[in-house]
Design a protein around this motif. Structure first.
Motif, PDB file in Angstrom:
ATOM      1  N   ASP A  34      25.122  21.379  39.258  1.00 39.03           N
ATOM      2  CA  ASP A  34      26.393  22.098  39.188  1.00 39.03           C
ATOM      3  C   ASP A  34      26.153  23.489  38.621  1.00 39.03           C
ATOM      4  O   ASP A  34      25.943  23.662  37.419  1.00 39.03           O
ATOM      5  N   LEU A  35      26.188  24.486  39.474  1.00 45.28           N
ATOM      6  CA  LEU A  35      25.895  25.856  39.060  1.00 45.28           C
ATOM      7  C   LEU A  35      26.984  26.470  38.192  1.00 45.28           C
ATOM      8  O   LEU A  35      26.793  27.558  37.646  1.00 45.28           O
ATOM      9  N   SER A  36      28.109  25.795  38.045  1.00 46.33           N
ATOM     10  CA  SER A  36      29.154  26.315  37.157  1.00 46.33           C
ATOM     11  C   SER A  36      28.830  26.050  35.689  1.00 46.33           C
ATOM     12  O   SER A  36      29.503  26.563  34.799  1.00 46.33           O
ATOM     13  N   ILE A  37      27.780  25.247  35.442  1.00 47.76           N
ATOM     14  CA  ILE A  37      27.358  24.903  34.088  1.00 47.76           C
ATOM     15  C   ILE A  37      26.116  25.710  33.732  1.00 47.76           C
ATOM     16  O   ILE A  37      25.122  25.689  34.464  1.00 47.76           O
ATOM     17  N   GLU A  38      26.150  26.415  32.625  1.00 46.51           N
ATOM     18  CA  GLU A  38      25.061  27.332  32.265  1.00 46.51           C
ATOM     19  C   GLU A  38      23.704  26.641  32.201  1.00 46.51           C
ATOM     20  O   GLU A  38      22.714  27.149  32.745  1.00 46.51           O
ATOM     21  N   SER A  39      23.630  25.495  31.550  1.00 48.28           N
ATOM     22  CA  SER A  39      22.343  24.797  31.430  1.00 48.28           C
ATOM     23  C   SER A  39      21.816  24.352  32.785  1.00 48.28           C
ATOM     24  O   SER A  39      20.597  24.329  33.013  1.00 48.28           O
ATOM     25  N   GLU A  40      22.722  24.008  33.703  1.00 45.31           N
ATOM     26  CA  GLU A  40      22.314  23.630  35.052  1.00 45.31           C
ATOM     27  C   GLU A  40      21.764  24.826  35.818  1.00 45.31           C
ATOM     28  O   GLU A  40      20.802  24.716  36.573  1.00 45.31           O
ATOM     29  N   ARG A  41      22.397  25.972  35.658  1.00 51.81           N
ATOM     30  CA  ARG A  41      21.878  27.191  36.307  1.00 51.81           C
ATOM     31  C   ARG A  41      20.460  27.487  35.835  1.00 51.81           C
ATOM     32  O   ARG A  41      19.584  27.838  36.626  1.00 51.81           O
ATOM     33  N   GLU A  42      20.256  27.361  34.532  1.00 52.46           N
ATOM     34  CA  GLU A  42      18.937  27.643  33.972  1.00 52.46           C
ATOM     35  C   GLU A  42      17.902  26.636  34.479  1.00 52.46           C
ATOM     36  O   GLU A  42      16.766  27.011  34.803  1.00 52.46           O
ATOM     37  N   ARG A  43      18.303  25.366  34.583  1.00 50.21           N
ATOM     38  CA  ARG A  43      17.393  24.342  35.098  1.00 50.21           C
ATOM     39  C   ARG A  43      17.042  24.608  36.554  1.00 50.21           C
ATOM     40  O   ARG A  43      15.867  24.553  36.956  1.00 50.21           O
ATOM     41  N   ASN A  47      26.871  31.147  47.685  1.00 50.22           N
ATOM     42  CA  ASN A  47      27.986  30.724  48.526  1.00 50.22           C
ATOM     43  C   ASN A  47      28.956  29.781  47.819  1.00 50.22           C
ATOM     44  O   ASN A  47      30.139  29.733  48.162  1.00 50.22           O
ATOM     45  N   ALA A  48      28.491  29.031  46.823  1.00 56.90           N
ATOM     46  CA  ALA A  48      29.360  28.055  46.153  1.00 56.90           C
ATOM     47  C   ALA A  48      30.570  28.743  45.529  1.00 56.90           C
ATOM     48  O   ALA A  48      30.459  29.849  44.990  1.00 56.90           O
ATOM     49  N   GLY A  49      31.703  28.082  45.613  1.00 60.32           N
ATOM     50  CA  GLY A  49      32.921  28.679  45.068  1.00 60.32           C
ATOM     51  C   GLY A  49      33.925  27.636  44.616  1.00 60.32           C
ATOM     52  O   GLY A  49      33.772  26.439  44.876  1.00 60.32           O
ATOM     53  N   ASP A  50      34.951  28.121  43.952  1.00 63.05           N
ATOM     54  CA  ASP A  50      36.018  27.271  43.441  1.00 63.05           C
ATOM     55  C   ASP A  50      37.340  27.982  43.708  1.00 63.05           C
ATOM     56  O   ASP A  50      37.429  29.205  43.531  1.00 63.05           O
ATOM     57  N   ALA A  51      38.354  27.246  44.144  1.00 55.27           N
ATOM     58  CA  ALA A  51      39.644  27.870  44.449  1.00 55.27           C
ATOM     59  C   ALA A  51      40.793  26.920  44.155  1.00 55.27           C
ATOM     60  O   ALA A  51      40.680  25.708  44.374  1.00 55.27           O
ATOM     61  N   TYR A  52      41.896  27.489  43.666  1.00 54.97           N
ATOM     62  CA  TYR A  52      43.112  26.716  43.398  1.00 54.97           C
ATOM     63  C   TYR A  52      44.291  27.415  44.059  1.00 54.97           C
ATOM     64  O   TYR A  52      44.491  28.621  43.888  1.00 54.97           O
ATOM     65  N   GLN A 100      43.999  28.426  32.981  1.00 58.25           N
ATOM     66  CA  GLN A 100      42.956  27.430  33.212  1.00 58.25           C
ATOM     67  C   GLN A 100      42.369  27.546  34.612  1.00 58.25           C
ATOM     68  O   GLN A 100      41.154  27.422  34.797  1.00 58.25           O
ATOM     69  N   ASN A 101      43.215  27.773  35.607  1.00 60.37           N
ATOM     70  CA  ASN A 101      42.716  27.944  36.969  1.00 60.37           C
ATOM     71  C   ASN A 101      41.804  29.156  37.069  1.00 60.37           C
ATOM     72  O   ASN A 101      40.717  29.096  37.643  1.00 60.37           O
ATOM     73  N   ALA A 102      42.253  30.262  36.497  1.00 59.65           N
ATOM     74  CA  ALA A 102      41.476  31.497  36.557  1.00 59.65           C
ATOM     75  C   ALA A 102      40.148  31.346  35.831  1.00 59.65           C
ATOM     76  O   ALA A 102      39.111  31.860  36.285  1.00 59.65           O
ATOM     77  N   ALA A 103      40.159  30.649  34.699  1.00 60.30           N
ATOM     78  CA  ALA A 103      38.927  30.467  33.932  1.00 60.30           C
ATOM     79  C   ALA A 103      37.874  29.740  34.760  1.00 60.30           C
ATOM     80  O   ALA A 103      36.690  30.116  34.760  1.00 60.30           O
ATOM     81  N   LYS A 104      38.282  28.713  35.502  1.00 56.97           N
ATOM     82  CA  LYS A 104      37.348  27.966  36.345  1.00 56.97           C
ATOM     83  C   LYS A 104      36.857  28.828  37.510  1.00 56.97           C
ATOM     84  O   LYS A 104      35.664  28.837  37.833  1.00 56.97           O
ATOM     85  N   GLU A 105      37.778  29.563  38.134  1.00 53.18           N
ATOM     86  CA  GLU A 105      37.407  30.382  39.291  1.00 53.18           C
ATOM     87  C   GLU A 105      36.505  31.547  38.893  1.00 53.18           C
ATOM     88  O   GLU A 105      35.512  31.834  39.578  1.00 53.18           O
ATOM     89  N   ILE A 106      36.837  32.225  37.817  1.00 53.66           N
ATOM     90  CA  ILE A 106      36.011  33.339  37.358  1.00 53.66           C
ATOM     91  C   ILE A 106      34.620  32.845  36.971  1.00 53.66           C
ATOM     92  O   ILE A 106      33.604  33.487  37.264  1.00 53.66           O
ATOM     93  N   ASN A 107      34.557  31.687  36.337  1.00 49.53           N
ATOM     94  CA  ASN A 107      33.258  31.138  35.952  1.00 49.53           C
ATOM     95  C   ASN A 107      32.402  30.832  37.176  1.00 49.53           C
ATOM     96  O   ASN A 107      31.236  31.234  37.250  1.00 49.53           O
ATOM     97  N   THR A 108      32.968  30.117  38.139  1.00 49.89           N
ATOM     98  CA  THR A 108      32.197  29.696  39.315  1.00 49.89           C
ATOM     99  C   THR A 108      31.963  30.839  40.292  1.00 49.89           C
ATOM    100  O   THR A 108      30.843  31.002  40.817  1.00 49.89           O
ATOM    101  N   ASN A 109      32.988  31.628  40.555  1.00 52.24           N
ATOM    102  CA  ASN A 109      32.929  32.623  41.620  1.00 52.24           C
ATOM    103  C   ASN A 109      32.358  33.958  41.187  1.00 52.24           C
ATOM    104  O   ASN A 109      32.063  34.809  42.036  1.00 52.24           O
ATOM    105  N   TYR A 110      32.213  34.169  39.887  1.00 48.37           N
ATOM    106  CA  TYR A 110      31.785  35.480  39.399  1.00 48.37           C
ATOM    107  C   TYR A 110      30.687  35.373  38.344  1.00 48.37           C
ATOM    108  O   TYR A 110      29.533  35.749  38.581  1.00 48.37           O
ATOM    109  N   LEU A 111      31.000  34.802  37.193  1.00 48.54           N
ATOM    110  CA  LEU A 111      30.037  34.781  36.090  1.00 48.54           C
ATOM    111  C   LEU A 111      28.783  33.980  36.432  1.00 48.54           C
ATOM    112  O   LEU A 111      27.656  34.398  36.118  1.00 48.54           O
TER     113      LEU A 111
END
Length: 240
Positions: free
Chosen positions: A58-67, A85-90, A102-113
């Motif tokens: 899950d690339l939305s999780i920092e430790s997973e990205r690093e792994r 390409n992975a994304g999140d949308a509500y 809460q929706n924006a926090a998830k989307e900004i994390n996955t789609n941007y950060l």
């Protein structure tokens, strides 16, 4: 950029646009590594590809990205193409009845950060390649935000700006930075916002391959082309 002989990592590669891109590159003889959260979907996707492997996570999780970045650096040192390409949308409206924060926090994390972070983790090996590319998948809503996906639109606009600036930062190197801008696409991901009326994901993949062959770094697809042309004309007039 050449579209054969590459080693390519595609996030969100088990379905939709990501899988179609994987199919295209796989058919051309590239080494393809797809990523996703669901192992069953990844295994099913792998059965449709040649010369391909997957890294579950899950690339939305920092430790997973690093792994995942570490796995790529250690096991696939020839990687020279990163497709974010992975994304999140509500789907909801900004009328106060939904939890926009809460929706924006998830989307900004996955789609941007997460994209900035994964790119940063892999830039040390991508930037030294003779020929390399980063492809960021934004959306038509980065140019024309839609009320049904308000904070998704905002996250894609942020990613678009980052992509343009990343391209400038590496303009004098072998690293090419592409922005893929699809309109509504008929995938499971877009089902809640009328995706059945969208274009097939293969059309998006076709446009990306053609654009990479021609080194066309902005890749508007379908209806996005008209909007993109309008925006480019405005920019041209402002800069003249």
């Amino acid at each position: 950029m050449k579209t054969t002989g590459n080693t390519i990592f595609i996030s969100g590669g088990s379905a939709g646009i990501g899988l179609e891109i994987a199919k295209q590159f796989s058919a051309l003889g590239n080494k393809v590594i797809i990523n996703g959260r669901n192992k069953e979907r990844l295994e099913n996707a792998l059965g449709q590809l040649n010369n391909a492997e997957f890294i579950q996570g899950d690339l939305s999780i920092e430790s997973e990205r690093e792994r995942i970045a570490e796995v790529l650096r250690n096991n696939y040192p020839d990687i020279n193409v990163l497709i974010n390409n992975a994304g999140d949308a509500y789907a909801y409206t900004l009328n106060g009845s939904e939890n926009a924060y809460q929706n924006a926090a998830k989307e900004i994390n996955t789609n941007y950060l997460s994209i900035i972070h994964l790119s940063e983790l892999l830039l040390p090996i991508l930037s030294v390649k003779k020929e390399a590319a980063i492809v960021n998948v934004t959306s038509i809503v980065a140019l024309a935000p839609q009320g049904v996906v308000p904070t998704y639109s905002s996250s894609k606009a942020a990613l678009s700006a980052y992509t343009q600036l990343l391209r400038k930062a590496f303009a004098d190197t072998g690293l090419e930075v592409y922005e893929l801008m699809p309109p509504l696409v008929n995938t499971h991901f877009s089902a809640d916002i009328g995706g059945a009326n969208g274009i097939p994901p293969k059309e998006v993949a076709d446009e990306l391959l053609l654009s990479m062959e021609n080194r066309q770094f902005d890749v508007p697809v379908g209806q996005t082309k008209a909007l993109y042309t309008l925006f480019e004309n405005i920019r041209s007039k402002l800069n003249s």
